[in-house]
Design a protein around this motif. Structure first.
Motif, PDB file in Angstrom:
ATOM      1  N   ASN A 220       0.721  -1.167   0.079  1.00  9.02           N
ATOM      2  CA  ASN A 220       0.003   0.038   0.004  1.00  9.02           C
ATOM      3  C   ASN A 220       0.779   1.287  -0.159  1.00  9.02           C
ATOM      4  OD1 ASN A 220      -2.473  -1.411  -0.006  1.00  9.02           O
ATOM      5  ND2 ASN A 220      -2.402  -1.717   2.304  1.00  9.02           N
ATOM      6  N   ARG A 246      -5.553  15.144   0.209  1.00 10.36           N
ATOM      7  CA  ARG A 246      -6.243  13.906   0.288  1.00 10.36           C
ATOM      8  C   ARG A 246      -5.434  12.608   0.001  1.00 10.36           C
ATOM      9  NH1 ARG A 246     -10.533  17.003  -3.002  1.00 10.36           N
ATOM     10  NH2 ARG A 246     -12.041  17.378  -1.675  1.00 10.36           N
ATOM     11  N   ILE A 247      -4.348  12.904  -0.905  1.00  9.48           N
ATOM     12  CA  ILE A 247      -3.435  11.903  -1.051  1.00  9.48           C
ATOM     13  C   ILE A 247      -2.509  11.446   0.001  1.00  9.48           C
ATOM     14  CG2 ILE A 247      -1.369  11.201  -2.294  1.00  9.48           C
ATOM     15  CD1 ILE A 247      -2.610  12.989  -4.594  1.00  9.48           C
ATOM     16  N   SER A 250      -4.715   9.539   2.892  1.00  9.18           N
ATOM     17  CA  SER A 250      -4.846   8.412   2.541  1.00  9.18           C
ATOM     18  C   SER A 250      -3.688   7.169   2.603  1.00  9.18           C
ATOM     19  CB  SER A 250      -5.404   8.390   1.038  1.00  9.18           C
ATOM     20  OG  SER A 250      -4.669   8.548   0.026  1.00  9.18           O
ATOM     21  N   GLU A 251      -2.467   8.084   2.173  1.00 14.04           N
ATOM     22  CA  GLU A 251      -1.174   7.294   2.460  1.00 14.04           C
ATOM     23  C   GLU A 251      -0.859   7.337   3.889  1.00 14.04           C
ATOM     24  OE1 GLU A 251       1.141   6.191   0.044  1.00 14.04           O
ATOM     25  OE2 GLU A 251      -0.349   6.176  -1.084  1.00 14.04           O
ATOM     26  N   LEU A 253      -3.308   6.942   6.391  1.00 14.99           N
ATOM     27  CA  LEU A 253      -4.217   6.002   6.727  1.00 14.99           C
ATOM     28  C   LEU A 253      -3.795   4.564   6.703  1.00 14.99           C
ATOM     29  CD1 LEU A 253      -7.191   5.558   8.039  1.00 14.99           C
ATOM     30  CD2 LEU A 253      -7.880   5.475   5.579  1.00 14.99           C
ATOM     31  N   LEU A 254      -3.405   4.306   5.283  1.00 18.41           N
ATOM     32  CA  LEU A 254      -2.527   3.127   4.756  1.00 18.41           C
ATOM     33  C   LEU A 254      -1.477   2.612   5.636  1.00 18.41           C
ATOM     34  CD1 LEU A 254      -3.305   3.251   1.016  1.00 18.41           C
ATOM     35  CD2 LEU A 254      -4.826   1.879   2.642  1.00 18.41           C
ATOM     36  N   ARG A 264      -8.856   0.103   9.478  1.00 23.23           N
ATOM     37  CA  ARG A 264      -8.889   1.348   8.712  1.00 23.23           C
ATOM     38  C   ARG A 264     -10.066   2.247   9.661  1.00 23.23           C
ATOM     39  NH1 ARG A 264      -9.377   0.926   2.283  1.00 23.23           N
ATOM     40  NH2 ARG A 264      -7.498  -0.140   2.966  1.00 23.23           N
ATOM     41  N   TYR A 268      -8.815   6.223  10.851  1.00 22.94           N
ATOM     42  CA  TYR A 268      -9.376   7.290  10.539  1.00 22.94           C
ATOM     43  C   TYR A 268      -9.947   8.073  11.782  1.00 22.94           C
ATOM     44  CZ  TYR A 268     -11.521  10.446   7.146  1.00 22.94           C
ATOM     45  OH  TYR A 268     -11.990  11.530   6.454  1.00 22.94           O
TER      46      TYR A 268
END
Length: 300
Positions: A220, A246-247, A250-251, A253-254, A264, A268
């Motif tokens: 990921n 946003r990128i 999300s990175e 989060l992963l 997940r 968050y």
């Protein structure tokens, strides 16, 4: 110790750039960076040669081949030390994307300033001194199928202009070509968020001491990551700025999900309490966002 000099400069990052130095994982080496073209050249005793040499922006000192580096791995480079030159400059040419359109390009006009640097201080004026906080603006590997001018950044790294890329930081970038072809340049003596002048921060040159490592590409992981003594950090680089955020979000989060044992949804909610995020530059072709989590929240 090997040293990448200013003898060969690349103004674009691409897979066909000829390597200028070969290093082994774990080997310490130095990179001497070239200051961007600016008002400091006027009247310089070597002005003619410098003008002929500096044909683009953000010159990188060579393309450094890391022995054993292959796609499917991550290149981690540790910044062990940064030493700047004894002067630098900043410049605003009258128009950047940081300014609202209704003010027009002439609302501020063209301004530039050359400063001296000594004893850990940037001498802005007789009365105002800034602490020296050197960083590397451009750090990247070669993308696999394209080449980009060094004003751009993306999954390969490039023109981050992120202040956390400084002494003590480790930068992780997915490798796209054999040897990685590490490009380093665009040193700043310091920089405020947004890099609103366009030319810096305080543009300068100097010497960075680096050590590289190789490791398997984590699940990921797509975009570059940064670590230092206190934080883990993810990056997002695109337009508009909200998509860059946003990128990076999300990175992060992963990363928490893959390496820190969060599911997940929990990750968050966790980020909703501890996330630190900001746009570090707003004037390049793509905008840079960084998301950070203090490691103290991960020691559980």
């Amino acid at each position: 110790m090997q040293r990448a000099t200013k003898d060969v400069l690349y103004f674009e990052t691409g897979p066909d750039n000829e390597p200028t130095m070969f290093v082994d994982p774990g080997e310490e080496f130095e990179v001497v960076t070239q200051m961007n073209r600016g008002p400091w050249i006027e009247g310089h005793p070597d002005q003619e040669r410098l003008e002929a040499m500096l044909t683009g922006g953000n010159p990188s000192s060579g393309a450094i081949y890391v022995n054993g580096a292959e796609p499917g791995q991550v290149l981690t480079f540790h910044i062990l030390d940064i030493q700047t030159e004894q002067f630098g400059f900043t410049r605003f040419r009258g128009s950047t994307d940081a300014m609202p359109g209704w003010m027009g390009a002439t609302a501020i006009g063209h301004h530039e300033k050359i400063v001296s640097i000594s004893d850990g201080v940037i001498h802005w004026s007789d009365d105002l001194k800034f602490p020296l906080e050197p960083m590397l603006g451009v750090v990247g590997v070669a993308p696999s199928n394209t080449r980009w001018a060094n004003g751009w950044a993306g999954e390969w790294g490039g023109n981050f202009d992120i202040q956390e890329i400084k002494t003590g930081a480790s930068v992780h970038i997915p490798i796209q070509v054999p040897g990685a072809l590490l490009h380093i340049g665009d040193m700043h003596a310091r920089q405020g968020d947004g890099e609103i002048c366009g030319a810096g921060g305080i543009e300068t040159g100097g010497t960075a001491r680096i050590r590289c490592e190789l490791s398997p590409l984590p699940d990921n992981m797509t975009w570059p990551r940064i670590e230092d003594a206190t934080h883990i950090m993810t990056t997002g680089i695109t337009r508009p700025a909200e998509d860059a955020f946003r990128i990076a979000l999300s990175e992060m989060l992963l990363w928490l999900e893959t390496d820190y044992g969060f599911d997940r949804g929990e990750a968050y909610l966790f980020l909703g309490q501890v996330l630190e995020a900001r746009c570090t530059q707003f004037v390049n072709p793509t905008f840079s966002y960084i998301c950070k989590v203090n490691k103290k929240w991960l020691m559980i």
